[in-house]
Design a protein around this motif. Structure first.
Motif, PDB file in Angstrom:
ATOM      1  N   LEU A  16       8.640 -42.106  13.594  1.00  0.00           N
ATOM      2  CA  LEU A  16       9.600 -41.080  13.209  1.00  0.00           C
ATOM      3  C   LEU A  16      10.675 -41.704  12.321  1.00  0.00           C
ATOM      4  O   LEU A  16      11.038 -42.859  12.500  1.00  0.00           O
ATOM      5  N   PRO A  18      14.626 -41.954  10.952  1.00  0.00           N
ATOM      6  CA  PRO A  18      15.906 -41.758  11.640  1.00  0.00           C
ATOM      7  C   PRO A  18      16.354 -40.295  11.612  1.00  0.00           C
ATOM      8  O   PRO A  18      16.875 -39.775  12.592  1.00  0.00           O
ATOM      9  N   GLU A  20      14.454 -37.602  11.599  1.00  0.00           N
ATOM     10  CA  GLU A  20      13.686 -36.858  12.597  1.00  0.00           C
ATOM     11  C   GLU A  20      14.188 -37.148  14.009  1.00  0.00           C
ATOM     12  O   GLU A  20      14.258 -36.242  14.848  1.00  0.00           O
ATOM     13  N   CYS A  21      14.559 -38.397  14.258  1.00  0.00           N
ATOM     14  CA  CYS A  21      15.087 -38.767  15.580  1.00  0.00           C
ATOM     15  C   CYS A  21      16.382 -38.021  15.868  1.00  0.00           C
ATOM     16  O   CYS A  21      16.572 -37.497  16.965  1.00  0.00           O
ATOM     17  N   TYR A  22      17.273 -37.986  14.897  1.00  0.00           N
ATOM     18  CA  TYR A  22      18.541 -37.284  15.086  1.00  0.00           C
ATOM     19  C   TYR A  22      18.312 -35.793  15.299  1.00  0.00           C
ATOM     20  O   TYR A  22      18.947 -35.179  16.155  1.00  0.00           O
ATOM     21  N   MET A  25      17.046 -35.014  18.720  1.00  0.00           N
ATOM     22  CA  MET A  25      18.057 -35.193  19.751  1.00  0.00           C
ATOM     23  C   MET A  25      19.145 -34.116  19.703  1.00  0.00           C
ATOM     24  O   MET A  25      20.105 -34.165  20.446  1.00  0.00           O
ATOM     25  N   TYR A  32      23.607 -35.812  10.491  1.00  0.00           N
ATOM     26  CA  TYR A  32      22.796 -36.927  10.007  1.00  0.00           C
ATOM     27  C   TYR A  32      23.247 -37.368   8.619  1.00  0.00           C
ATOM     28  O   TYR A  32      23.382 -38.562   8.354  1.00  0.00           O
ATOM     29  N   TYR A  47      18.416 -45.706  14.613  1.00  0.00           N
ATOM     30  CA  TYR A  47      17.411 -45.435  15.642  1.00  0.00           C
ATOM     31  C   TYR A  47      18.019 -45.617  17.032  1.00  0.00           C
ATOM     32  O   TYR A  47      17.805 -44.808  17.926  1.00  0.00           O
ATOM     33  N   ALA A  50      20.488 -42.774  17.928  1.00  0.00           N
ATOM     34  CA  ALA A  50      19.789 -41.530  18.261  1.00  0.00           C
ATOM     35  C   ALA A  50      19.116 -41.648  19.623  1.00  0.00           C
ATOM     36  O   ALA A  50      19.121 -40.695  20.411  1.00  0.00           O
ATOM     37  N   GLY A  51      18.570 -42.805  19.926  1.00  0.00           N
ATOM     38  CA  GLY A  51      17.892 -42.992  21.199  1.00  0.00           C
ATOM     39  C   GLY A  51      18.832 -43.057  22.381  1.00  0.00           C
ATOM     40  O   GLY A  51      18.449 -42.746  23.506  1.00  0.00           O
TER      41      GLY A  51
END
Length: 75
Positions: A16, A18, A20-22, A25, A32, A47, A50-51
């Motif tokens: 993914l 960054p 898409e990760c944001y 979430m 973003y 990353y 976001a995680g």
């Protein structure tokens, strides 16, 4: 079984981004872009950020569920 499937079909996967990760979430596109535009945060840090965040919609659903359960127990 799964490993043999992967070896036989040589499945490809992608990571993914960054962005898409944001978005997954619960952050907005504007959030973003604000983080990306600063150029102070590297991709690995994006990353990680976001995680380490909490999906607000999931947290609200959990709190609502707890509230409903406590209301049922009080009746």
């Amino acid at each position: 079984m799964i490993i043999s499937f992967l070896v036989i079909y040589k499945m490809h996967y992608r990571f993914l981004t960054p962005r898409e990760c944001y978005l997954l979430m619960g952050f907005s596109e504007k959030d973003y872009e604000c983080i990306k535009s600063t150029d102070l945060v590297s991709k690995p840090v994006m990353y990680r950020q976001a995680g380490n965040s909490i999906v607000v919609n999931v947290l609200v659903a959990v709190f609502n569920y707890i509230y409903v359960l406590t209301q049922k127990n009080q009746l």
